[in-house]
Design a protein around this motif. Structure first.
Motif, PDB file in Angstrom:
ATOM      1  N   ALA A 203       0.884  -1.262  -0.087  1.00  0.00           N
ATOM      2  CA  ALA A 203       0.038  -0.012  -0.107  1.00  0.00           C
ATOM      3  C   ALA A 203       0.891   1.349   0.006  1.00  0.00           C
ATOM      4  O   ALA A 203       0.556   2.191  -0.607  1.00  0.00           O
ATOM      5  CB  ALA A 203      -1.107   0.290   1.237  1.00  0.00           C
ATOM      6  N   SER A 204       2.121   1.226   0.693  1.00  0.00           N
ATOM      7  CA  SER A 204       2.959   2.278   0.811  1.00  0.00           C
ATOM      8  C   SER A 204       3.526   2.762  -0.519  1.00  0.00           C
ATOM      9  O   SER A 204       3.531   3.932  -0.798  1.00  0.00           O
ATOM     10  CB  SER A 204       3.772   2.417   1.762  1.00  0.00           C
ATOM     11  OG  SER A 204       4.797   1.080   1.371  1.00  0.00           O
ATOM     12  N   ALA A 205       3.891   1.746  -1.345  1.00  0.00           N
ATOM     13  CA  ALA A 205       4.121   2.064  -2.751  1.00  0.00           C
ATOM     14  C   ALA A 205       3.289   2.892  -3.404  1.00  0.00           C
ATOM     15  O   ALA A 205       3.589   3.722  -4.388  1.00  0.00           O
ATOM     16  CB  ALA A 205       4.487   0.783  -3.255  1.00  0.00           C
ATOM     17  N   GLY A 206       1.816   2.349  -3.353  1.00  0.00           N
ATOM     18  CA  GLY A 206       0.709   3.309  -4.086  1.00  0.00           C
ATOM     19  C   GLY A 206       0.924   4.631  -3.912  1.00  0.00           C
ATOM     20  O   GLY A 206       0.570   5.583  -4.405  1.00  0.00           O
ATOM     21  N   LEU A 207       0.897   4.950  -2.374  1.00  0.00           N
ATOM     22  CA  LEU A 207       0.657   6.044  -1.747  1.00  0.00           C
ATOM     23  C   LEU A 207       1.954   6.975  -2.117  1.00  0.00           C
ATOM     24  O   LEU A 207       1.632   8.301  -2.407  1.00  0.00           O
ATOM     25  CB  LEU A 207       0.552   6.093  -0.253  1.00  0.00           C
ATOM     26  CG  LEU A 207      -0.727   5.285   0.357  1.00  0.00           C
ATOM     27  CD1 LEU A 207      -0.603   5.183   1.759  1.00  0.00           C
ATOM     28  CD2 LEU A 207      -1.891   5.895  -0.123  1.00  0.00           C
ATOM     29  N   ASN A 208       3.003   6.411  -2.094  1.00  0.00           N
ATOM     30  CA  ASN A 208       4.161   7.210  -2.563  1.00  0.00           C
ATOM     31  C   ASN A 208       4.038   7.756  -4.068  1.00  0.00           C
ATOM     32  O   ASN A 208       4.475   8.865  -4.552  1.00  0.00           O
ATOM     33  CB  ASN A 208       5.345   6.332  -2.426  1.00  0.00           C
ATOM     34  CG  ASN A 208       6.060   6.092  -1.359  1.00  0.00           C
ATOM     35  OD1 ASN A 208       5.694   7.007  -0.114  1.00  0.00           O
ATOM     36  ND2 ASN A 208       6.667   5.116  -0.772  1.00  0.00           N
ATOM     37  N   ALA A 209       3.335   6.941  -4.843  1.00  0.00           N
ATOM     38  CA  ALA A 209       2.993   7.053  -6.452  1.00  0.00           C
ATOM     39  C   ALA A 209       2.095   8.210  -6.630  1.00  0.00           C
ATOM     40  O   ALA A 209       2.028   9.107  -7.456  1.00  0.00           O
ATOM     41  CB  ALA A 209       2.702   5.797  -7.065  1.00  0.00           C
ATOM     42  N   PHE A 210       1.252   8.356  -5.285  1.00  0.00           N
ATOM     43  CA  PHE A 210      -0.073   9.130  -5.643  1.00  0.00           C
ATOM     44  C   PHE A 210       0.537  10.617  -4.991  1.00  0.00           C
ATOM     45  O   PHE A 210       0.134  11.554  -5.606  1.00  0.00           O
ATOM     46  CB  PHE A 210      -1.087   8.636  -4.906  1.00  0.00           C
ATOM     47  CG  PHE A 210      -2.287   9.520  -4.899  1.00  0.00           C
ATOM     48  CD1 PHE A 210      -2.885  10.102  -5.988  1.00  0.00           C
ATOM     49  CD2 PHE A 210      -2.894   9.953  -3.543  1.00  0.00           C
ATOM     50  CE1 PHE A 210      -3.962  10.944  -5.927  1.00  0.00           C
ATOM     51  CE2 PHE A 210      -3.854  10.547  -3.421  1.00  0.00           C
ATOM     52  CZ  PHE A 210      -4.496  11.218  -4.673  1.00  0.00           C
ATOM     53  N   PHE A 211       1.302  10.571  -3.995  1.00  0.00           N
ATOM     54  CA  PHE A 211       1.575  11.967  -3.385  1.00  0.00           C
ATOM     55  C   PHE A 211       2.938  12.298  -3.517  1.00  0.00           C
ATOM     56  O   PHE A 211       3.099  13.526  -3.443  1.00  0.00           O
ATOM     57  CB  PHE A 211       1.519  11.563  -1.881  1.00  0.00           C
ATOM     58  CG  PHE A 211       0.101  11.394  -1.287  1.00  0.00           C
ATOM     59  CD1 PHE A 211      -0.704  12.657  -1.334  1.00  0.00           C
ATOM     60  CD2 PHE A 211      -0.510  10.615  -0.674  1.00  0.00           C
ATOM     61  CE1 PHE A 211      -2.194  12.713  -0.902  1.00  0.00           C
ATOM     62  CE2 PHE A 211      -1.577  10.248  -0.208  1.00  0.00           C
ATOM     63  CZ  PHE A 211      -2.625  11.569  -0.255  1.00  0.00           C
TER      64      PHE A 211
END
Length: 532
Positions: A203-211
């Motif tokens: 999940a953290s990889a996705g949030l990094n990509a988003f933010f």
């Protein structure tokens, strides 16, 4: 003061109105459009132009909608006729834009409703794209056909039936009760979905990509255009919804604070949706052993009906996750759909002097027929894609430009409307609002409109044949314009011209109420009548 105005329905209070307005604003675009737009336009850096667009265009024009609806107390055509009889056509243009949008919006709800049941046994199998386009929608080559797809037709009938019932029940018993039930439910179940997504592996990889901000993107004009476009599409401004909703507010209402709550609630939900979507995409990327930027289909229908089903198939407890996700999508879309129907129903009721139930039946019948004929066939996905592009990016933007320029320059009503907004509001707005609404917003929107038209003329859209683009794109926009002109020339069956805003509100300064009474008594020249 007219009997029609005295007996006009009202919301029970600001809470019911806010929930209904938030329900209209929060829709499919928040869940499947915003995350992808943010990701492809600078990630975390996109939030800067997005917030600026919200403050300089979204909320100011939302307040303009509120001021017009609350002051002139009518549907979009009635409001623009009361501003000036020559501008009634603008109101009908908004109504027909809403009619077209709701005709295909309901189809996407039918897809979501069907997928909620598909989630139980993950009926889409391993190839989610083939299932969506092939087995489910039975997509054919672009071109008109009448091959009805049963899997879309029957849930579509259910969607229209439920919406017609809500609208027929009226403002307090229908729209308000539905919003009070569905919006808290949506927040709860979508919150559960986001929390579940945050605990997925990757999940953290996705949030990094988003933010993660890509600051260089701020120098790209297309990023700013994307931000302003997203704000307009998601806030439901400039095509009659908020104008119609605010016309049912009680006289003593804090309109400005209500607008701020609606605007920030909508944007907060969009960011929440982005967190949930990208946490889930991070899990998907981890399972595949690829980067989030290598995943295709992170916006639009592909995200919801192809990418997410694939994620659901990969994760433990996937069926429950799928049911919750598609229930959220259905609820968010349904609250937006009923707001669109109310725009059309209110205009029909007032123009032709018919009752609420018949108006709801007529509005849903017209749009429902268009849904079946155009969008529940094997050509439905292609038609929906083109119509959505043209009606959103040409229709809504044109309506916003017309509304702001007419009110600001042709009629010079912004100071009066600002005074109206401030009278009962705890948050006062100053002359900066006039500048944003009268100059900044129409200038930015005109720039967006010119670039969009240039691109559509020179490059076409989506690889579709030119004849198909004309049939479902340009001709649809032209049809809306001609339809608005025809409806304008039909005589009113109600006493729409007898309403006087100064006399009704009696809040716009000393002497105006007395002037209104004098005008009605014939003691002032007709030329001095400022609100007819």
């Amino acid at each position: 003061m007219t009997t029609q105005t005295q007996s006009r329905e009202v919301w029970s209070g600001q809470y019911g109105f806010i929930l209904a307005a938030v329900g209209s604003a929060i829709g499919l675009g928040n869940i499947w459009r915003f995350p992808g737009v943010a990701y492809t336009n600078g990630g975390g850096a996109f939030l800067v132009p997005y917030l600026i667009a919200l403050l300089t265009a979204g909320i100011p024009i939302l307040l303009l909608d509120y001021a017009l609806g609350h002051r002139y107390r009518g549907s979009a055509p009635a409001v623009f006729r009361r501003l000036n009889k020559n501008f009634e056509i603008v109101g009908w243009f908004m109504v027909l834009v809403s009619l077209v949008i709701m005709s295909y919006y309901a189809v996407i709800l039918a897809w979501a409703l069907r997928y909620m049941f598909f989630s139980v046994d993950m009926a889409w199998g391993a190839d989610t794209m083939s299932f969506f386009a092939g087995e489910f929608l039975q997509v054919s080559e672009p071109g008109f056909n009448s091959d009805i797809v049963p899997g879309v037709f029957w849930p579509l009938i259910a969607v229209w039936g439920g919406a017609a019932i809500v609208i027929a029940l009226g403002i307090q018993k229908g729209l308000e009760r539905a919003s009070k039930f569905f919006i808290p439910l949506l927040v709860v179940i979508f919150g559960v979905l986001v929390i579940r997504a945050l605990f997925l592996d990757g999940a953290s990889a996705g949030l990094n990509a988003f933010f993660t901000p890509q600051w260089s993107a701020l120098a790209d004009p297309q990023v700013w255009i994307a931000a302003y476009s997203q704000i307009f599409f998601s806030l439901s401004v400039a095509f009659g919804i908020m104008l119609t909703y605010s016309s049912y507010l009680k006289k003593k209402t804090d309109i400005t604070s209500t607008g701020l709550v609606t605007g920030f609630a909508n944007s907060s939900f969009e960011i929440l949706a982005g967190i949930g979507v990208f946490a889930t995409l991070g899990y998907m990327a981890t399972q595949r052993g690829v980067g989030v930027n290598e995943i295709e289909g992170i916006t639009g229908p592909i995200l919801s009906f192809v990418t997410f089903p694939e994620v659901i198939s990969l994760m433990p407890g996937g069926p429950l996750f799928g049911i919750v996700f598609f229930a959220s999508l259905t609820i968010a879309g349904f609250t937006s759909l009923i707001s669109l129907i109310q725009v059309v129903s209110a205009a029909i009721q007032e123009k032709f002097g018919i009752n609420r139930r018949f108006g709801a039946l007529l509005a849903t019948g017209i749009a429902g027929s268009a849904s079946v004929l155009l969008f529940s066939t094997s050509n439905g996905l292609n038609a929906l894609d083109v119509v959505d592009k043209f009606i959103n990016e040409i229709g809504i933007v044109s309506a916003a430009i017309l509304m702001t320029l007419l009110v600001a320059f042709a009629l010079r009503k912004l100071p009066r409307l600002r005074q109206h907004l401030n009278y009962y509001s705890s948050v006062k707005i100053g002359r900066w609002w006039d500048v944003l609404v009268g100059i900044v917003s129409p200038a930015v929107l005109a720039f967006i409109l010119v670039l969009t038209i240039q691109s559509l003329v020179s490059d076409g859209y989506g690889g579709y044949p030119e004849s198909f683009i004309y049939q479902y794109g340009w001709f649809m926009v032209i049809g809306v314009i001609f339809g608005a002109a025809i409806l304008t020339f039909i005589p009113w069956r109600t006493n729409v011209d007898e309403y006087d805003a100064d006399e009704y509100h009696q809040i716009d300064g000393p002497g105006l109420a007395e002037q209104a009474k004098a005008r009605k008594a014939g003691n002032l020249p007709t030329a001095e009548r400022s609100e007819s």
